[in-house]
Motif scaffolding. Structure first.
Motif, PDB file in Angstrom:
ATOM      1  N   LEU A  44       0.842  -1.190   0.000  1.00 41.43           N
ATOM      2  CA  LEU A  44       0.000   0.000   0.000  1.00 41.43           C
ATOM      3  C   LEU A  44       0.881   1.245   0.000  1.00 41.43           C
ATOM      4  O   LEU A  44       1.837   1.333   0.773  1.00 41.43           O
ATOM      5  CB  LEU A  44      -0.915   0.010   1.225  1.00 41.43           C
ATOM      6  N   PRO A  45       0.584   2.232  -0.835  1.00 43.68           N
ATOM      7  CA  PRO A  45       1.417   3.430  -0.891  1.00 43.68           C
ATOM      8  C   PRO A  45       1.181   4.361   0.287  1.00 43.68           C
ATOM      9  O   PRO A  45       0.078   4.426   0.846  1.00 43.68           O
ATOM     10  CB  PRO A  45       0.988   4.094  -2.200  1.00 43.68           C
ATOM     11  N   GLN A  46       2.234   5.085   0.646  1.00 41.26           N
ATOM     12  CA  GLN A  46       2.164   6.113   1.681  1.00 41.26           C
ATOM     13  C   GLN A  46       2.706   7.412   1.084  1.00 41.26           C
ATOM     14  O   GLN A  46       3.830   7.457   0.604  1.00 41.26           O
ATOM     15  CB  GLN A  46       2.986   5.714   2.901  1.00 41.26           C
ATOM     16  N   ILE A  47       1.889   8.450   1.126  1.00 39.07           N
ATOM     17  CA  ILE A  47       2.263   9.748   0.571  1.00 39.07           C
ATOM     18  C   ILE A  47       2.192  10.765   1.697  1.00 39.07           C
ATOM     19  O   ILE A  47       1.104  11.086   2.197  1.00 39.07           O
ATOM     20  CB  ILE A  47       1.339  10.166  -0.584  1.00 39.07           C
ATOM     21  N   ALA A  48       3.338  11.265   2.123  1.00 39.27           N
ATOM     22  CA  ALA A  48       3.388  12.197   3.236  1.00 39.27           C
ATOM     23  C   ALA A  48       3.336  13.629   2.740  1.00 39.27           C
ATOM     24  O   ALA A  48       3.884  13.960   1.688  1.00 39.27           O
ATOM     25  CB  ALA A  48       4.653  11.974   4.055  1.00 39.27           C
ATOM     26  N   VAL A  49       2.680  14.484   3.530  1.00 41.00           N
ATOM     27  CA  VAL A  49       2.662  15.921   3.286  1.00 41.00           C
ATOM     28  C   VAL A  49       3.298  16.595   4.493  1.00 41.00           C
ATOM     29  O   VAL A  49       2.808  16.453   5.622  1.00 41.00           O
ATOM     30  CB  VAL A  49       1.233  16.438   3.070  1.00 41.00           C
ATOM     31  N   LEU A  50       4.397  17.304   4.263  1.00 39.44           N
ATOM     32  CA  LEU A  50       5.128  17.958   5.338  1.00 39.44           C
ATOM     33  C   LEU A  50       4.590  19.372   5.522  1.00 39.44           C
ATOM     34  O   LEU A  50       4.726  20.222   4.652  1.00 39.44           O
ATOM     35  CB  LEU A  50       6.624  18.003   5.014  1.00 39.44           C
ATOM     36  N   ARG A  51       3.958  19.601   6.671  1.00 42.62           N
ATOM     37  CA  ARG A  51       3.449  20.927   7.020  1.00 42.62           C
ATOM     38  C   ARG A  51       4.450  21.603   7.958  1.00 42.62           C
ATOM     39  O   ARG A  51       5.552  21.100   8.162  1.00 42.62           O
ATOM     40  CB  ARG A  51       2.067  20.787   7.656  1.00 42.62           C
TER      41      ARG A  51
END
Length: 449
Positions: free
Chosen positions: A140-147
């Motif tokens: 399963l893919p994991q896509i992180a968004v860095l805030r």
């Protein structure tokens, strides 16, 4: 100016149907596991200020049509820090993702582990890392968004451990937070932009573009396919070269179509990954990413005609292993005079980087298709070529060594370079006859298998 939306405001920018997951119950001791005086009061104030009961909000929602598990940190709740209850929520979210075969999108804004819970807080990083690893193993893919900010263990697990890493402009990103760095540290090194430049993140994305960007990534990475990618048709000349030296001249011509032209013609849309996650990029030598071709996802790694640097090989390896894990076919475009061989390339581990790419290509379970579109310079080119499924355009060549260098090694005069090129049998039709490439003939330019 950095984006400081709350967890729920951030969620609302990317989905309209967020459904919060149920959270595990945990018995609460006065002032937490360390009996830290005033900890309960701090949590109560944080709850009153933010409306949240913990530093992370977890649930599901559709992002441009693709359902995903969303994990949003609330920095206003004790700096988005990780404690035992945070770990409970994160584990539950990852477990739900695996049970329902959903991608995971961490929307990170954290200062790290919660001091009021001591080592019990720090060990949540091991817990989170295990959940991330199990999700990776599940394909399963994991896509992180860095805030802003993404520091400490949150960056070192949920952030840097993701398959694809996007960052908001100006976000503070780094393992060391602003209060624990050396006093002379350059603050510019701890930014989203610096992490992208160093190959530790893939792209900086404006908040108003986040929904669309995430939607493209999610739709492409959740579309596995078992069929090999068809090789692109040749975009350059169609007649075959008469001599080996003519093949070399064609492949080195500045007028020959390069990787960008092939990718633009092949894909209706595409997204790029950047960097080797080891501090390096090779944007001028290797293009990597995922695209849509005839309605399905294909991963690509493409050399651009320059000497490929170690970071380029490592980025291609990262791309191939990710595609292999997600069940996405791969297209590689070979075009390099060879691997970079300067002293800096050696210090950056050129041999190890090439060896790792050879290994990734040799062990890939997903189908890999290669098209030789220009120069095939020795092992630096062969590392990106699919064994048994490499095709060649009429304006390309593949050689164990450049003809000029072969003549020099054999102590031949410069006038014998052209004859040496013929002896090496490097023309596309020679390569086909030798069994190195498939169907590179005048009458088979569409490459029917």
């Amino acid at each position: 100016m950095t984006d400081r939306r709350t967890a729920r405001e951030t969620i609302a920018t990317i989905t309209d149907d967020f459904t919060e997951l149920p959270y595990p119950a945990r018995d609460s001791r006065p002032d937490g596991p360390l009996a830290w005086q005033g900890y309960d009061a701090s949590r109560a104030r944080a709850a009153d200020r933010t409306g949240e009961q913990e530093s992370v909000v977890c649930g599901t929602g559709h992002v441009e049509g693709t359902r995903a598990v969303l994990i949003a940190f609330e920095f206003g709740f004790l700096g988005g820090s990780l404690g035992e209850r945070t770990g409970d929520r994160l584990e539950a979210a990852y477990t739900y993702a695996r049970e329902h075969r959903l991608p995971v999108v961490p929307l990170i804004a954290t200062g790290g582990s919660r001091m009021q819970e001591g080592m019990l807080a720090l060990t949540q990083l091991q817990r989170v890392a295990r959940q991330s690893a199990l999700t990776t193993e599940a394909g399963l893919p994991q896509i992180a968004v860095l805030r802003d900010p993404t520091t400490g263990g949150g960056w070192a697990t949920l952030g840097a451990g993701a398959d694809v890493i996007l960052a908001l402009p100006g976000a503070q990103v780094g393992f060391a937070g602003s209060r624990v760095r050396p006093p002379d540290a350059d603050p510019a090194a701890y930014t989203a932009e610096a992490q992208v430049a160093a190959g530790s993140a893939d792209a900086v994305v404006r908040p108003e573009d986040l929904r669309g960007t995430l939607g493209r990534w999610l739709s492409l990475l959740t579309a596995p396919s078992t069929a090999p990618a068809p090789p692109p048709p040749p975009l350059g000349t169609t007649d075959l070269p008469a001599t080996g030296w003519a093949a070399v001249q064609r492949a080195r011509s500045p007028r020959r179509p390069r990787a960008e032209s092939y990718l633009s013609a092949y894909f209706t849309r595409r997204v790029a990954i950047r960097g080797d996650r080891c501090g390096g990029t090779d944007p001028d030598g290797m293009l990597c990413g995922f695209g849509e071709h005839e309605g399905r996802t294909v991963a690509y790694a493409a050399q651009t005609g320059t000497a490929t640097r170690p970071a380029g090989y490592r980025t291609a390896t990262r791309l191939i292993r990710l595609a292999d894990r997600l069940g996405i076919p791969v297209l590689t475009l070979v075009d390099t005079p060879g691997a970079a061989n300067d002293a800096e390339a050696e210090r950056q581990g050129a041999g190890a980087a090439i060896a790792d790419l050879f290994g990734a290509m040799a062990t890939a379970r997903t189908p890999v298709t290669t098209l030789l579109i220009g120069e095939g310079g020795s092992g630096g080119a062969l590392a990106l070529a699919a064994p048994g499924n490499t095709w060649a355009t009429p304006d390309s060549y593949f050689s164990v060594i450049a003809p000029e260098l072969a003549a020099a090694i054999l102590k031949r005069p410069p006038g014998e370079v052209e004859a040496t090129a013929d002896e090496l049998r490097i023309r596309p039709q020679d390569l086909a006859e030798l069994g190195v490439v498939r169907h590179a003939t005048r009458d088979n330019l569409k490459y029917r298998p």
